[in-house]
Design a protein around this motif. Sequence first.
Motif, PDB file in Angstrom:
ATOM      1  N   LYS A 172     -87.313  27.035  25.672  1.00 25.08           N
ATOM      2  CA  LYS A 172     -86.208  28.102  25.339  1.00 25.08           C
ATOM      3  C   LYS A 172     -85.090  27.742  24.147  1.00 25.08           C
ATOM      4  CE  LYS A 172     -87.433  31.220  28.939  1.00 25.08           C
ATOM      5  NZ  LYS A 172     -86.867  32.220  30.344  1.00 25.08           N
ATOM      6  N   PRO A 173     -84.643  28.432  23.414  1.00 27.38           N
ATOM      7  CA  PRO A 173     -83.825  27.699  22.419  1.00 27.38           C
ATOM      8  C   PRO A 173     -82.443  27.207  23.043  1.00 27.38           C
ATOM      9  CG  PRO A 173     -84.550  30.006  21.776  1.00 27.38           C
ATOM     10  CD  PRO A 173     -85.147  29.702  22.890  1.00 27.38           C
ATOM     11  N   LYS A 174     -81.913  28.006  24.053  1.00 32.59           N
ATOM     12  CA  LYS A 174     -80.686  27.426  24.686  1.00 32.59           C
ATOM     13  C   LYS A 174     -81.133  25.991  25.384  1.00 32.59           C
ATOM     14  CE  LYS A 174     -77.480  28.457  28.398  1.00 32.59           C
ATOM     15  NZ  LYS A 174     -77.090  29.154  29.594  1.00 32.59           N
ATOM     16  N   ASN A 175     -82.070  26.102  26.219  1.00 32.25           N
ATOM     17  CA  ASN A 175     -82.245  24.638  26.906  1.00 32.25           C
ATOM     18  C   ASN A 175     -82.884  23.648  26.072  1.00 32.25           C
ATOM     19  OD1 ASN A 175     -81.948  26.321  29.301  1.00 32.25           O
ATOM     20  ND2 ASN A 175     -84.002  26.563  29.611  1.00 32.25           N
ATOM     21  N   TYR A 176     -83.707  23.916  24.870  1.00 30.92           N
ATOM     22  CA  TYR A 176     -83.993  22.819  24.000  1.00 30.92           C
ATOM     23  C   TYR A 176     -82.795  22.500  23.322  1.00 30.92           C
ATOM     24  CZ  TYR A 176     -85.927  20.629  19.896  1.00 30.92           C
ATOM     25  OH  TYR A 176     -85.941  19.527  19.056  1.00 30.92           O
ATOM     26  N   ALA A 177     -81.848  23.241  22.945  1.00 31.46           N
ATOM     27  CA  ALA A 177     -80.706  22.853  22.266  1.00 31.46           C
ATOM     28  C   ALA A 177     -79.615  21.877  23.213  1.00 31.46           C
ATOM     29  CB  ALA A 177     -79.657  24.016  21.758  1.00 31.46           C
ATOM     30  N   ALA A 178     -79.735  22.082  24.370  1.00 30.47           N
ATOM     31  CA  ALA A 178     -78.943  21.336  25.419  1.00 30.47           C
ATOM     32  C   ALA A 178     -79.671  19.778  25.287  1.00 30.47           C
ATOM     33  CB  ALA A 178     -78.909  21.937  26.662  1.00 30.47           C
ATOM     34  N   TRP A 179     -81.100  19.989  25.389  1.00 34.23           N
ATOM     35  CA  TRP A 179     -81.817  18.765  25.412  1.00 34.23           C
ATOM     36  C   TRP A 179     -81.702  17.758  24.226  1.00 34.23           C
ATOM     37  CZ3 TRP A 179     -84.573  16.198  29.168  1.00 34.23           C
ATOM     38  CH2 TRP A 179     -85.365  15.219  28.761  1.00 34.23           C
ATOM     39  N   ASN A 180     -81.656  18.488  23.124  1.00 33.67           N
ATOM     40  CA  ASN A 180     -81.528  17.704  21.867  1.00 33.67           C
ATOM     41  C   ASN A 180     -79.906  17.089  21.783  1.00 33.67           C
ATOM     42  OD1 ASN A 180     -81.987  17.192  19.402  1.00 33.67           O
ATOM     43  ND2 ASN A 180     -80.909  18.694  18.560  1.00 33.67           N
ATOM     44  N   GLU A 181     -78.963  17.853  22.252  1.00 37.73           N
ATOM     45  CA  GLU A 181     -77.878  17.211  22.265  1.00 37.73           C
ATOM     46  C   GLU A 181     -77.607  16.090  23.337  1.00 37.73           C
ATOM     47  OE1 GLU A 181     -73.316  18.559  24.043  1.00 37.73           O
ATOM     48  OE2 GLU A 181     -74.823  20.063  23.806  1.00 37.73           O
ATOM     49  N   LEU A 182     -78.199  16.127  24.532  1.00 33.83           N
ATOM     50  CA  LEU A 182     -78.493  15.107  25.750  1.00 33.83           C
ATOM     51  C   LEU A 182     -79.144  13.776  24.852  1.00 33.83           C
ATOM     52  CD1 LEU A 182     -78.274  13.667  28.339  1.00 33.83           C
ATOM     53  CD2 LEU A 182     -80.586  14.963  28.787  1.00 33.83           C
ATOM     54  N   MET A 183     -80.257  13.999  24.342  1.00 37.78           N
ATOM     55  CA  MET A 183     -80.805  12.962  23.525  1.00 37.78           C
ATOM     56  C   MET A 183     -80.242  12.035  22.494  1.00 37.78           C
ATOM     57  SD  MET A 183     -83.370  12.121  25.639  1.00 37.78           S
ATOM     58  CE  MET A 183     -83.063  13.045  27.253  1.00 37.78           C
ATOM     59  N   THR A 184     -79.493  13.158  21.500  1.00 41.40           N
ATOM     60  CA  THR A 184     -79.331  12.603  20.407  1.00 41.40           C
ATOM     61  C   THR A 184     -77.805  11.894  20.951  1.00 41.40           C
ATOM     62  OG1 THR A 184     -79.696  14.304  19.180  1.00 41.40           O
ATOM     63  CG2 THR A 184     -77.787  13.357  18.389  1.00 41.40           C
ATOM     64  N   GLY A 185     -77.096  12.326  22.230  1.00 38.01           N
ATOM     65  CA  GLY A 185     -75.917  11.416  22.366  1.00 38.01           C
ATOM     66  C   GLY A 185     -76.400  10.265  22.956  1.00 38.01           C
ATOM     67  N   LEU A 186     -77.485   9.852  23.670  1.00 43.94           N
ATOM     68  CA  LEU A 186     -78.015   8.789  24.081  1.00 43.94           C
ATOM     69  C   LEU A 186     -78.495   7.608  22.904  1.00 43.94           C
ATOM     70  CD1 LEU A 186     -79.759  10.106  27.135  1.00 43.94           C
ATOM     71  CD2 LEU A 186     -77.737   8.874  27.353  1.00 43.94           C
ATOM     72  N   LYS A 187     -79.043   8.534  22.024  1.00 41.15           N
ATOM     73  CA  LYS A 187     -79.260   7.610  21.019  1.00 41.15           C
ATOM     74  C   LYS A 187     -78.447   6.936  20.324  1.00 41.15           C
ATOM     75  CE  LYS A 187     -83.094   8.044  17.257  1.00 41.15           C
ATOM     76  NZ  LYS A 187     -83.995   8.812  16.508  1.00 41.15           N
ATOM     77  N   LYS A 188     -77.313   7.555  20.138  1.00 35.40           N
ATOM     78  CA  LYS A 188     -76.156   6.999  19.534  1.00 35.40           C
ATOM     79  C   LYS A 188     -75.599   5.892  20.180  1.00 35.40           C
ATOM     80  CE  LYS A 188     -75.308  11.159  16.768  1.00 35.40           C
ATOM     81  NZ  LYS A 188     -74.155  12.375  16.504  1.00 35.40           N
ATOM     82  N   SER A 189     -75.420   5.935  21.615  1.00 39.62           N
ATOM     83  CA  SER A 189     -74.891   5.005  22.439  1.00 39.62           C
ATOM     84  C   SER A 189     -75.194   3.419  21.865  1.00 39.62           C
ATOM     85  CB  SER A 189     -75.263   5.128  24.025  1.00 39.62           C
ATOM     86  OG  SER A 189     -75.046   6.362  24.372  1.00 39.62           O
ATOM     87  N   LYS A 190     -74.341   2.480  21.957  1.00 42.53           N
ATOM     88  CA  LYS A 190     -74.567   1.022  21.521  1.00 42.53           C
ATOM     89  C   LYS A 190     -75.779   0.680  22.401  1.00 42.53           C
ATOM     90  CE  LYS A 190     -70.373  -0.730  23.736  1.00 42.53           C
ATOM     91  NZ  LYS A 190     -70.938  -1.508  24.598  1.00 42.53           N
ATOM     92  N   GLU A 191     -75.595   0.934  23.901  1.00 42.03           N
ATOM     93  CA  GLU A 191     -76.434   0.300  24.749  1.00 42.03           C
ATOM     94  C   GLU A 191     -77.943   0.682  24.663  1.00 42.03           C
ATOM     95  OE1 GLU A 191     -72.138   1.205  26.377  1.00 42.03           O
ATOM     96  OE2 GLU A 191     -73.691   2.234  25.313  1.00 42.03           O
ATOM     97  N   VAL A 192     -78.167   1.546  24.051  1.00 44.58           N
ATOM     98  CA  VAL A 192     -79.670   2.234  23.782  1.00 44.58           C
ATOM     99  C   VAL A 192     -80.396   1.574  22.429  1.00 44.58           C
ATOM    100  CG1 VAL A 192     -80.909   4.044  23.506  1.00 44.58           C
ATOM    101  CG2 VAL A 192     -79.102   4.069  25.022  1.00 44.58           C
ATOM    102  N   ASP A 193     -81.299   0.864  22.718  1.00 50.20           N
ATOM    103  CA  ASP A 193     -82.126   0.407  21.549  1.00 50.20           C
ATOM    104  C   ASP A 193     -83.285   1.480  21.127  1.00 50.20           C
ATOM    105  OD1 ASP A 193     -81.458  -2.050  21.183  1.00 50.20           O
ATOM    106  OD2 ASP A 193     -83.375  -3.184  22.251  1.00 50.20           O
ATOM    107  N   LEU A 194     -83.657   2.410  21.864  1.00 51.02           N
ATOM    108  CA  LEU A 194     -84.708   3.448  21.327  1.00 51.02           C
ATOM    109  C   LEU A 194     -84.716   4.470  22.359  1.00 51.02           C
ATOM    110  CD1 LEU A 194     -87.037   3.935  19.339  1.00 51.02           C
ATOM    111  CD2 LEU A 194     -88.476   2.724  20.882  1.00 51.02           C
ATOM    112  N   VAL A 195     -84.803   5.681  21.626  1.00 51.21           N
ATOM    113  CA  VAL A 195     -85.232   6.941  22.575  1.00 51.21           C
ATOM    114  C   VAL A 195     -86.394   7.607  22.168  1.00 51.21           C
ATOM    115  CG1 VAL A 195     -84.249   9.268  23.416  1.00 51.21           C
ATOM    116  CG2 VAL A 195     -82.806   7.284  23.114  1.00 51.21           C
ATOM    117  N   VAL A 196     -87.306   7.757  22.809  1.00 50.99           N
ATOM    118  CA  VAL A 196     -88.591   8.502  22.498  1.00 50.99           C
ATOM    119  C   VAL A 196     -88.708   9.771  23.304  1.00 50.99           C
ATOM    120  CG1 VAL A 196     -90.929   8.584  22.409  1.00 50.99           C
ATOM    121  CG2 VAL A 196     -89.982   6.205  22.228  1.00 50.99           C
TER     122      VAL A 196
END
Length: 788
Positions: free
Chosen positions: A87-111
Amino acid sequence: MKNAIQVGFWEKLARIILKNRITILIILSALTIFLGYQWKNLSMTYTEANLLPKDHIANKEYQKFLDKFGEEGNLVVIGFQDKNFFKPKNYAAWNELMTGLKKSKEVDLVVSLNDLKKLEKDTVNEKFVLAPFIDQNKTLDPAYLKSVQHDLFNNLPFYEGLLFNKETGSVRSAVYINKKLVNTAERKTFILKNLVPKIAKFEKTTGIDLKVSGMPYIRTINADNMKGEIGLFIGASLLTVSLIFFFFFRSFRATFISICILIVGVTWSFGTLGLFGYKITILTAIIPPLIIVIGITNCIFLINKYQQEIKIHNNQAKALQRVISKIGSSTLMTNLTAAIGFATLMITGNELLFEFGLVTSINVLSVYTLTLFIVPIIYSFMPLPKAKHLYHLDKTYISTLLNAVATIVKGKKTIVYIIYAVLFVVSLNGVRQMKVSGSLIGEMPKSASFFKDILFYEKEFNGVMPLEIMIDTKKKKGVMKPATIRKMDELQNTISEIPELAKPVSVVNLVKYAKQAFYNGNPEYYQLPTSQEQTFILGYAKNATKNSKENLMKAYVDSTGQYARITTFMKDIGTDEMAKVEGKLRKKINEIFPKDRFEVTITGKALVFQKGTTYLAHNLIESLLFAILTIAILMLYLFRSFKMVAASLITNILPLCITSGLMGYFGIPLKPSTILVFSIAFGISVDNAIQFMAKYKHDLIQNRGKVKKSVFSALRETGVSTFYTSVVLILGFATFTLSSFSGTIALGGLISCTLVFAMFANLVVLPSLVLTFEKKKTKKEELENLEK
């Protein structure tokens, strides 16, 4: 002459201690400050326990794998099973979560689903390209998200078992932590300060329960739980032994002196860890409470002896001198035996147990030294104990207990031996049922939230414990040869058929996906290309792998193309089941990979850990026998009698057998924590035997060789201390059952159980054996008494 020298030494030591009280206190204070300063070097461990010697073949194979592909335990998985996700709301929250993790310097890759790539054919440049699976401009449309859900589960078999479970609808993402940071303190900061808050925010926003797992996450949360339990253990053990001590002695000052000694002992134990640069592990974390429990027994022996002497002659100087000279020697022997019990763990060849054995044995002797110095010195500054402080020496229940024991030893030795034999035989039957457990997460608390998440991933994705297979083709670029790909595919089919293992991942998956992409994404073509197709398809695939930033499979073939890697995950299975799985894999590997052309190794953290547990179990008998032999030699030196040494050993082997039997009957497996039980328990339980034998030897001289009189006088004097110390040790180790870690609970419970039977053995069996072994002398004494 030798006895005179020994007595002279302890008397001289007593004079030195009592004449240099202030100097000794200053030295001990300075040493405490120094070791307290070493606390700055303390830190929690950030890696799993390696239970094998460094030169073990399994360690060598694992290290070779790491050299080729780097750290393999860097994956964190975040998943859910919720029909409301698309659903749009839940997907948007998931996108925010994953994008935030992907920007973390400790993370190499997010699939993850939100930025998932799908392989498409670029006919112009004759290569495959990774195109976005989801058009972010359409994610506000519920109908579009429904079509994404359908497309994911039906048209992307490449990701099935990796990112979703088609049958149940479960979805997960893969977060790969930087391999250089995954075993450092930065991993902890990322997990606790970055990942966990983001997860909590998502759950609060959407109401979707996220399941988080993977070895970096598990290790971090587990270490954080373990850190919290250190204070619990220390506080609980201090409180328990203090209350019991006060109940027995009814003296605030005796209790206060003992607590001070134990606190200094804890400071020294942590300081020793810091001084040596050792990390706090699940084993070294229990050293301070161990020192508390063991150290209080020294206080009991010395303070009890001091009060007995005061009661006899009311002379403080004489009492303090005798505390050091009479109890110092026997207490040294008891602490030496306890230290040896721990030190035997150093010969296992395992670094973790070496550190534990070294630090614990050092601190057992350190707390002995503290007690020997501080108790007499502090009491020398204090007034004589009052009558109420000595009342416990005449307590009715103690006298009743010792009278009952004396009656049994005098006239019911046969019954004692029958009970011993029955317990021994029943125990041996239980020993036969003992099993070894090499579970990597078996030591972790079952009540922890991450443990429930592990169960989720075992059900939905067949586990999170990494298992690796490395294939050396012995030729550069040998991996991408069609024959090698087919062999790897055949092996992966075998892996997929094993229910304990998850869907494998390797370059084979990419080759199959390449064919699907070549045929315009039709999932029916997700298979290996035919010999006619492979030239075109592999050409496209090679061009696609040039962009390393988007190449999801870059970690599965080394830079030379000689080594390939097949990664799977497994459930938390025991050692026996793992051996069966490994047997199936090796059988298939031997069938399809000729040894003259390929070298295939099975490795991974979970496998190495399980082999380490088995290794320790096999070395248990060796280390235990070494402890028994060493302690026997020390006792032989002290008592100069093979009979007395045999009596002590026979007495204290029974509790170990009973404990082993209980482990078999109740299904408690041998694992790193429970393996410690035997060496620790034997080293401690034999202490009371040494105290009894030392007193018996002394009384034998005083009573001009009269065995019976000496046995019962020794029993009455040491029986009080044996009862006190046993109760304190039993309840002290029982505090370990407050832990949330199953291994620590088992350790505390089993040692307490062992010491219960050890108390019975040392109070009843040992005096009975001495009388039996000296039967000729006792009969002679009886005849002499009749003649008189």
